[in-house]
Design a protein around this motif. Structure first.
Motif, mmCIF file in Angstrom:
data_model
loop_
_atom_site.group_PDB
_atom_site.id
_atom_site.type_symbol
_atom_site.label_atom_id
_atom_site.label_comp_id
_atom_site.label_asym_id
_atom_site.label_seq_id
_atom_site.Cartn_x
_atom_site.Cartn_y
_atom_site.Cartn_z
ATOM 1 N N VAL B 184 0.742 -1.242 -0.077
ATOM 2 C CA VAL B 184 -0.033 0.105 -0.074
ATOM 3 C C VAL B 184 0.864 1.399 -0.040
ATOM 4 C CG1 VAL B 184 -2.217 -0.590 0.870
ATOM 5 C CG2 VAL B 184 -0.541 -0.496 2.311
ATOM 6 N N SER B 185 1.851 1.511 0.715
ATOM 7 C CA SER B 185 2.487 2.534 0.766
ATOM 8 C C SER B 185 3.203 2.960 -0.554
ATOM 9 C CB SER B 185 3.594 2.424 2.035
ATOM 10 O OG SER B 185 4.799 1.690 1.811
ATOM 11 N N ILE B 186 3.938 2.080 -1.352
ATOM 12 C CA ILE B 186 4.225 1.889 -2.518
ATOM 13 C C ILE B 186 3.149 2.203 -3.529
ATOM 14 C CG2 ILE B 186 5.767 0.677 -4.003
ATOM 15 C CD1 ILE B 186 7.173 1.176 -1.258
ATOM 16 N N GLN B 187 2.212 1.668 -3.412
ATOM 17 C CA GLN B 187 1.115 1.523 -4.415
ATOM 18 C C GLN B 187 0.843 3.329 -4.428
ATOM 19 O OE1 GLN B 187 -2.139 -0.941 -3.637
ATOM 20 N NE2 GLN B 187 -3.544 0.682 -4.026
ATOM 21 N N ALA B 188 0.660 3.871 -3.310
ATOM 22 C CA ALA B 188 0.534 5.419 -3.229
ATOM 23 C C ALA B 188 1.449 6.014 -3.922
ATOM 24 C CB ALA B 188 0.341 6.038 -1.661
ATOM 25 N N GLN B 189 2.778 5.763 -3.860
ATOM 26 C CA GLN B 189 3.821 6.653 -4.697
ATOM 27 C C GLN B 189 3.499 6.542 -6.168
ATOM 28 O OE1 GLN B 189 7.552 4.574 -3.707
ATOM 29 N NE2 GLN B 189 7.223 5.321 -1.267
#
Lengths: 330, 354
Positions: B184-189
């Motif tokens: 999720v944190s990378i998805q947002a990036q």
């Protein structure tokens, strides 16, 4: 009432040339009776290794190096191999993400369910086991269970396979079900069916559930208590209501900001910069400090302990709550 | 004139049985009469569950597979023969799996330069400069050009895939589940990056996804697919506020919200997706539809205009009870405040002030 499962100071390590690498590093958690503990984290945070440690299924060269896993007061880590085998599938059962690779493709599903039952009850007759397996399939709401009993895994859809896995896991009426990303491989409509089923079965049997997931929506829907893990440690632990209502750890904030929401318009998502560090290259001090916008000198000095910030709400962050940290800086 | 216009696209796969005397025993209707348009600078999201034909549609648009029938017009020209060459440059693709879509034996610089070589754009020197520029654009460093894919994380690999897609200055990028394999944190990036690039270059996206929350964040318009057909298409705001098709409603109701106060609002849809080899008669959704009537079993509903920009394939669309959008309370006041502090602190860090 004492919790069903208590994990105390659990440390799971992998041996490497450069010394032991800890995948789980000093985790303490409790699973209350009849309730669901959600463990949230991204890949590499140690959440699956934690559950495998509880089951004593850590693949070599990994091993549990320290800690206790108390199931109703009995430390699972001190049991003999045969005693542990009776616990697995008996008192504690587990379901995994990929229902296709967890089922044997060359045997009918009925046989696979009765196999587990027979291991725990060797004297039961074949006819009796068959009846019990069909009842188990019925309990997980598989239509036409008598026909499905003789079918092979490839004849079932993904959702049906996960139901079969749940039927197998619950065959011996476990007190604790560990569900490791049980719906990640499934479509949303099927996910909703499986979550619904798990909730009903919990109400029916009073079992506790450890639900491991990366999906904050699934956690909010299912969990009573939540632990957020980051790089092998618990970053924050609280009831679901408190965790979402008053998130404390900057990592939890980052996760909440990263998830696009259906009930809110935001132009940009609040992403967390950088990536999760691998367990062999952990930063000094707090493991989140290189990615944390609130990090100060002291964050690189020592690992912050998990402290009670509000009653029953724990966070491992010296800057929490963040509003006081920001005010101090002014 | 729309940038992309897809009309009545179908893709049928024959199912054969036997080895020597193979005979056709059925047809899988993977895509069965799909039409849509994409305007310049617009994002159209194609959503649906696995097996609904959304990825096959993407591959048909890219001409990676030949359609059984139907047409794809790009920038007014029907795609075939010589026009295909233009399409190959002006339409690029970003795949789902960043581990499988990069050649492990090529340096990242070579991977990004390859589309330019194929289309004969620039010389070796100008291509190298362009690679450096592209790496900076997607948030990587120029020295990364010398590295191999295995040295990168999943999120960084997806950035490399995006740089490769941008190399030949396309008008349309087909994004086939570009963030579903990421944390999720990378998805947002990556989602933020795709939006930034769209603004900067006026790109159009055909965004294939199963995650409706991501779609709500990315898309301007949404088309919902079920068993090879589009059942509803609407501007994003309308689709999420007032979904018309029972299937769209079921999809929205199945998503768990990241908010424990809304627990128990998830309503599962019964049954499984029927086989595309033997789709149900009439409306394909009738076997699972809570509103089903006799007409639904007999007559196939056509996709018709029902409101400005909204088209629905449902006999009962006009008579369905209004969708009770269970509007949540959003984040708590405390959480909202802390997220704002987080964002402010992050901006301060980014601009170098401590």
């Amino acid at each position: 009432m004492s919790p069903l499962l208590e994990i105390q100071g659990l440390r799971t390590v992998f041996r490497s040339a450069g010394g032991d690498i800890a995948a789980v590093d000093g985790v303490s958690l409790e699973v209350p009776r009849g309730r669901t503990l959600g463990i949230v984290g991204e890949s590499g945070c140690g959440k699956s290794m934690l559950s495998l440690s509880v089951m004593r299924l850590v693949p070599p060269p990994g091993r549990v190096a320290a800690g206790r896993v108390l199931l109703e007061g009995r430390d699972l880590l001190t049991l003999s191999t045969s005693e542990m085998r009776a616990v697995r599938g008996g008192q504690v059962a587990m379901i995994f993400q990929e229902p296709m690779t967890s089922l044997n493709p060359v045997h009918p599903i009925g046989l696979q369910i009765t196999e587990a039952m027979r291991a725990h009850d060797p004297r039961a007759s074949t006819a009796e086991l068959r009846d019990r397996a069909i009842a188990a399939l019925e309990r997980v709401r598989i239509p036409a269970p008598t026909r499905r009993y003789d079918e092979f895994p490839h004849q079932l859809s993904g959702g049906m396979r996960q139901r079969v896995m749940i039927a197998m896991a619950l065959a011996c009426k476990p007190k604790l079900l560990i569900a490791d990303e049980p719906t990640t491989a499934l479509d949303v409509t099927v996910q909703a069916q499986i979550l619904d089923l798990l909730r009903d079965l919990q109400a029916e049997t009073g079992m506790s559930i450890i639900l491991i997931t990366h999906d904050l929506g699934v956690v909010a829907e299912m969990a009573d208590e939540v632990a957020v893990m980051y790089a092998g440690r618990v970053a924050e632990r609280a009831s679901a209501r408190d965790l979402f209502g008053s998130p404390q750890h900057p990592y939890t904030l980052g996760l909440l900001g990263s998830v696009p929401r259906l009930d809110e318009d935001r132009d940009r998502l609040l992403a967390i910069e950088g990536a999760v560090p691998p367990p062999f290259a952990l930063p000094q001090g707090c493991r989140f400090n290189p990615r944390c916008p609130f990090a100060i000198e002291a964050c690189t000095a020592a690992q912050p302990p998990l402290e009670e910030i509000e009653p029953g709400h724990f966070a491992a962050c010296i800057r929490a709550p963040v509003e006081s940290a920001v005010e101090l800086a002014r | 004139m729309s940038l992309l216009e897809v009309t009545d696209l179908t893709k049928h796969y024959p199912v054969r049985q036997g080895i020597v005397m193979a005979r056709q025993v059925g047809t899988v209707r993977a895509v069965d009469g799909v039409s849509f348009r994409i305007e310049r600078g617009e994002t159209l999201a194609l959503v649906g569950e696995s097996g609904c034909g959304k990825s096959t549609t993407a591959r048909l648009v890219l001409r990676l597979i030949e359609p059984t029938s139907g047409t794809v017009r790009f920038d007014g020209q029907e795609v075939s023969g010589a026009a295909l060459r233009t399409l190959r440059r002006r339409v690029q693709v970003v795949f789902q799996d960043p581990y499988a879509s990069l050649n492990p034996r090529l340096r990242v610089g070579e991977t990004i330069a390859e589309p330019m070589e194929v289309h004969g754009i620039g010389d070796a020197k100008s291509r190298e400069a362009r690679v450096q520029e592209l790496l900076r654009l997607v948030g990587l460093a120029p020295f990364h050009a010398q590295r191999y894919p295995h040295e990168f994380s999943g999120g960084q690999r997806q950035r490399i895939g995006i740089a490769r897609a941008l190399a030949v200055q396309p008008d349309l990028i087909v994004c086939d589940e570009p963030v579903s394999a990421l944390d999720v944190s990378i998805q947002a990036q990556v989602v933020n990056l795709l939006k930034d690039l769209q603004r900067q270059f006026g790109l159009s996206y055909l965004f294939i996804a199963h995650d409706l929350a991501v779609v709500r964040h990315m898309a301007d318009r949404v088309a919902v697919m079920y068993l090879g057909q589009i059942v509803e298409t609407a501007p994003k705001r309308d689709l999420f506020a007032a979904p018309r098709h029972p299937y769209t409603r079921a999809l929205l109701r199945a998503i768990p919200h990241p908010d424990p106060r809304r627990r128990g609002q998830v309503t599962p849809l019964g049954g499984d997706v029927p086989s595309p080899m033997n789709p149900p008669s009439g409306c394909r959704f009738h076997t699972r539809c809570p509103f089903v009537q006799d007409i639904c079993r007999k007559e196939e509903p056509v996709l018709r205009d029902i409101a400005a920009g909204t088209r629905v394939a449902c006999h009962l669309a006009d008579t369905l009870p209004p969708f009770e959008a269970e509007i949540g309370e959003g984040l708590s006041a405390v959480a909202t405040k802390r997220l704002a502090l987080y964002a402010a602190a992050k901006d301060r860090r980014a601009s170098g002030i401590r």
